[in-house]
Design a protein around this motif. Structure first.
Motif, PDB file in Angstrom:
ATOM      1  N   SER A   2      -9.453  70.190 -28.445  1.00 38.90           N
ATOM      2  CA  SER A   2      -8.838  68.952 -27.995  1.00 38.90           C
ATOM      3  C   SER A   2      -9.895  67.903 -27.690  1.00 38.90           C
ATOM      4  O   SER A   2     -10.954  68.203 -27.125  1.00 38.90           O
ATOM      5  CB  SER A   2      -7.992  69.226 -26.750  1.00 38.90           C
ATOM      6  OG  SER A   2      -7.475  68.025 -26.229  1.00 38.90           O
ATOM      7  N   ARG A   3      -9.622  66.666 -28.065  1.00 39.06           N
ATOM      8  CA  ARG A   3     -10.524  65.572 -27.726  1.00 39.06           C
ATOM      9  C   ARG A   3     -10.411  65.298 -26.233  1.00 39.06           C
ATOM     10  O   ARG A   3      -9.321  65.262 -25.673  1.00 39.06           O
ATOM     11  CB  ARG A   3     -10.146  64.326 -28.515  1.00 39.06           C
ATOM     12  CG  ARG A   3     -10.239  64.495 -30.017  1.00 39.06           C
ATOM     13  CD  ARG A   3      -9.722  63.256 -30.709  1.00 39.06           C
ATOM     14  NE  ARG A   3     -10.450  62.071 -30.301  1.00 39.06           N
ATOM     15  CZ  ARG A   3     -10.044  60.825 -30.580  1.00 39.06           C
ATOM     16  NH1 ARG A   3      -8.910  60.636 -31.218  1.00 39.06           N
ATOM     17  NH2 ARG A   3     -10.771  59.797 -30.203  1.00 39.06           N
ATOM     18  N   THR A   4     -11.555  65.084 -25.584  1.00 37.81           N
ATOM     19  CA  THR A   4     -11.539  64.874 -24.145  1.00 37.81           C
ATOM     20  C   THR A   4     -12.458  63.729 -23.738  1.00 37.81           C
ATOM     21  O   THR A   4     -13.470  63.445 -24.385  1.00 37.81           O
ATOM     22  CB  THR A   4     -11.988  66.133 -23.375  1.00 37.81           C
ATOM     23  OG1 THR A   4     -13.338  66.460 -23.744  1.00 37.81           O
ATOM     24  CG2 THR A   4     -11.088  67.311 -23.662  1.00 37.81           C
ATOM     25  N   VAL A   5     -12.072  63.084 -22.647  1.00 39.28           N
ATOM     26  CA  VAL A   5     -12.945  62.207 -21.870  1.00 39.28           C
ATOM     27  C   VAL A   5     -13.117  62.895 -20.529  1.00 39.28           C
ATOM     28  O   VAL A   5     -12.123  63.268 -19.890  1.00 39.28           O
ATOM     29  CB  VAL A   5     -12.335  60.807 -21.681  1.00 39.28           C
ATOM     30  CG1 VAL A   5     -13.162  59.978 -20.688  1.00 39.28           C
ATOM     31  CG2 VAL A   5     -12.240  60.085 -23.022  1.00 39.28           C
ATOM     32  N   ALA A  26      -9.291  57.504 -21.759  1.00 37.68           N
ATOM     33  CA  ALA A  26      -8.645  58.610 -22.464  1.00 37.68           C
ATOM     34  C   ALA A  26      -7.380  58.142 -23.164  1.00 37.68           C
ATOM     35  O   ALA A  26      -7.087  58.545 -24.303  1.00 37.68           O
ATOM     36  CB  ALA A  26      -8.337  59.737 -21.472  1.00 37.68           C
ATOM     37  N   ARG A  29      -8.226  56.324 -26.305  1.00 41.75           N
ATOM     38  CA  ARG A  29      -8.727  57.211 -27.352  1.00 41.75           C
ATOM     39  C   ARG A  29      -7.696  58.247 -27.796  1.00 41.75           C
ATOM     40  O   ARG A  29      -7.953  59.010 -28.740  1.00 41.75           O
ATOM     41  CB  ARG A  29      -9.979  57.943 -26.856  1.00 41.75           C
ATOM     42  CG  ARG A  29     -11.190  57.057 -26.660  1.00 41.75           C
ATOM     43  CD  ARG A  29     -12.339  57.801 -25.995  1.00 41.75           C
ATOM     44  NE  ARG A  29     -13.532  56.979 -25.921  1.00 41.75           N
ATOM     45  CZ  ARG A  29     -14.521  57.001 -26.808  1.00 41.75           C
ATOM     46  NH1 ARG A  29     -14.465  57.831 -27.831  1.00 41.75           N
ATOM     47  NH2 ARG A  29     -15.570  56.213 -26.678  1.00 41.75           N
ATOM     48  N   ALA A  31      -6.928  60.808 -26.009  1.00 42.96           N
ATOM     49  CA  ALA A  31      -7.633  62.032 -25.642  1.00 42.96           C
ATOM     50  C   ALA A  31      -7.102  62.583 -24.325  1.00 42.96           C
ATOM     51  O   ALA A  31      -6.365  61.922 -23.585  1.00 42.96           O
ATOM     52  CB  ALA A  31      -9.137  61.761 -25.525  1.00 42.96           C
ATOM     53  N   THR A  32      -7.482  63.798 -24.018  1.00 42.38           N
ATOM     54  CA  THR A  32      -7.182  64.435 -22.739  1.00 42.38           C
ATOM     55  C   THR A  32      -8.238  64.028 -21.715  1.00 42.38           C
ATOM     56  O   THR A  32      -9.423  63.949 -22.030  1.00 42.38           O
ATOM     57  CB  THR A  32      -7.174  65.966 -22.893  1.00 42.38           C
ATOM     58  OG1 THR A  32      -6.138  66.343 -23.792  1.00 42.38           O
ATOM     59  CG2 THR A  32      -6.967  66.658 -21.551  1.00 42.38           C
ATOM     60  N   ASP A 102     -19.187  69.123 -24.837  1.00 43.34           N
ATOM     61  CA  ASP A 102     -17.988  69.176 -25.686  1.00 43.34           C
ATOM     62  C   ASP A 102     -16.993  68.080 -25.334  1.00 43.34           C
ATOM     63  O   ASP A 102     -15.782  68.277 -25.415  1.00 43.34           O
ATOM     64  CB  ASP A 102     -17.319  70.546 -25.589  1.00 43.34           C
ATOM     65  CG  ASP A 102     -16.949  70.917 -24.166  1.00 43.34           C
ATOM     66  OD1 ASP A 102     -17.292  70.151 -23.244  1.00 43.34           O
ATOM     67  OD2 ASP A 102     -16.313  71.971 -23.972  1.00 43.34           O
ATOM     68  N   THR A 103     -17.501  66.914 -24.936  1.00 48.27           N
ATOM     69  CA  THR A 103     -16.620  65.791 -24.623  1.00 48.27           C
ATOM     70  C   THR A 103     -17.082  64.553 -25.378  1.00 48.27           C
ATOM     71  O   THR A 103     -18.234  64.464 -25.814  1.00 48.27           O
ATOM     72  CB  THR A 103     -16.615  65.525 -23.101  1.00 48.27           C
ATOM     73  OG1 THR A 103     -15.523  64.674 -22.766  1.00 48.27           O
ATOM     74  CG2 THR A 103     -17.904  64.858 -22.640  1.00 48.27           C
ATOM     75  N   GLU A 104     -16.181  63.594 -25.562  1.00 49.29           N
ATOM     76  CA  GLU A 104     -16.550  62.360 -26.258  1.00 49.29           C
ATOM     77  C   GLU A 104     -17.363  61.437 -25.368  1.00 49.29           C
ATOM     78  O   GLU A 104     -18.317  60.799 -25.813  1.00 49.29           O
ATOM     79  CB  GLU A 104     -15.293  61.643 -26.756  1.00 49.29           C
ATOM     80  CG  GLU A 104     -14.539  62.419 -27.819  1.00 49.29           C
ATOM     81  CD  GLU A 104     -13.347  61.640 -28.360  1.00 49.29           C
ATOM     82  OE1 GLU A 104     -13.252  60.427 -28.124  1.00 49.29           O
ATOM     83  OE2 GLU A 104     -12.498  62.260 -29.032  1.00 49.29           O
ATOM     84  N   ARG A 134     -24.639  63.118 -24.829  1.00 54.55           N
ATOM     85  CA  ARG A 134     -23.430  62.391 -25.139  1.00 54.55           C
ATOM     86  C   ARG A 134     -23.431  61.051 -24.407  1.00 54.55           C
ATOM     87  O   ARG A 134     -24.152  60.872 -23.417  1.00 54.55           O
ATOM     88  CB  ARG A 134     -22.192  63.197 -24.701  1.00 54.55           C
ATOM     89  CG  ARG A 134     -22.116  64.582 -25.311  1.00 54.55           C
ATOM     90  CD  ARG A 134     -21.937  64.519 -26.795  1.00 54.55           C
ATOM     91  NE  ARG A 134     -20.678  63.859 -27.162  1.00 54.55           N
ATOM     92  CZ  ARG A 134     -20.365  63.485 -28.386  1.00 54.55           C
ATOM     93  NH1 ARG A 134     -21.221  63.675 -29.377  1.00 54.55           N
ATOM     94  NH2 ARG A 134     -19.210  62.912 -28.641  1.00 54.55           N
TER      95      ARG A 134
END
Length: 304
Positions: A2-5, A26, A29, A31-32, A102-104, A134
């Motif tokens: 899952s995409r995350t912020v 989020a 985007r 995102a979660t 593992d986050t945007e 990141r």
């Protein structure tokens, strides 16, 4: 995956404002929102205000309560937002650097170093910015469009209509920084204001003819800077045709100018050169100056 912020909480007003900013990011985007708290850190006096805790030092149970309370408030303020929470054991800088892998985007609250040293960057934020691979957004309590959860209503979206400001290094541009800035402006339907200084290579050689060392040379140097900027921005204008781009050349220390010209911006984007550092907090003089003095959220994008 899952995409995350990801937003790092410690219960302070700054971290609550950062979590609220991260919630809206989020949503932009799709995102979660991932809320984390590194409970190995000493608890600030203000941290108890959110969790209602009275224990002298944070532990995992205190961390879970802190995150749960923030989740309830953010879901009420941002209906439809998916939120997950995760207490992190260990020292906060190391825990947050690991969580960011593992986050945007990683979003942190930013407190002052004291009146003499600046108003934005604290020791945890600086340590994370220097080491993380990141993008990191640092949010100060009271920045445009932020709120430390005073009530159920979300803050005004007026700041979202302001420009995104990009500090562009003409000598050492990097695609990751340009991509982040254009993407941020596109998601916000905002204009992008590109601020840069004159490139050192744009100045004429010292042995140029004496008769051309005044206005003529200055005009030629300015034209070289303009062409360099146009060449750098052209592919990104084509990729993001809906983003209105304006340019602003500044003279003097770029960090101070960026902090000044971004006062009415929604977001200021700068780069951090070099590989993530295993130890230390060196982040470069321009980025350091911006983080000390900017009043708006600042995105620091790392690049090799």
């Amino acid at each position: 995956m899952s995409r995350t912020v990801t937003a790092g909480l410690d219960g302070s007003r700054e971290s609550l404002a950062a979590a609220d900013w991260a919630a809206r990011e989020a949503l932009l985007r799709g995102a979660t929102l991932r809320l984390v708290h590194a409970w190995g850190q000493p608890r600030r006096a203000s941290a108890a205000t959110l969790a209602g805790a009275t224990v002298p030092l944070p532990d995992r149970r205190w961390s879970v309560r802190l995150l749960a309370k923030a989740e309830v408030i953010l879901k009420r303020r941002h209906p439809g937002l998916r939120i997950v929470t995760e207490p992190l054991a260990g020292e906060p800088v190391a825990a947050l650097v690991t969580a960011a892998q593992d986050t945007e985007v990683l979003v942190l609250g930013s407190r002052g170093l004291g009146r003499a040293a600046g108003i934005l960057l604290g020791s945890v934020g600086q340590g994370v910015v220097a080491r993380v691979g990141r993008p990191v957004v640092l949010v100060r309590d009271g920045a445009p469009g932020t709120s430390p959860f005073p009530g159920p209503e979300a803050p005004s979206d007026a700041a979202a209509r302001h420009d995104v400001v990009l500090g562009l290094d003409l000598e050492r541009p990097h695609e990751a920084v340009l991509e982040f800035a254009f993407d941020a402006a596109s998601r916000r339907a905002a204009a992008l204001r590109v601020v840069h200084g004159g490139s050192p290579s744009a100045h004429p050689a010292p042995d140029a003819a004496a008769g051309t060392r005044d206005g003529g040379e200055a005009e030629e140097a300015a034209e070289r800077v303009r062409r360099r900027s146009m060449d750098l921005l052209r592919p990104w204008r084509e990729k993001y045709p809906g983003v209105e781009v304006t340019e602003q050349a500044v003279i003097g220390h770029p960090g101070a100018h960026l902090a000044d010209v971004s006062r009415d911006a929604a977001l200021l984007v700068v780069g951090r050169a070099g590989r993530p550092l295993p130890v230390g907090t060196h982040i470069g003089p321009v980025t350091q100056a911006v983080l000390r003095h900017a009043v708006v959220p600042v995105a620091v994008v790392p690049h090799d």
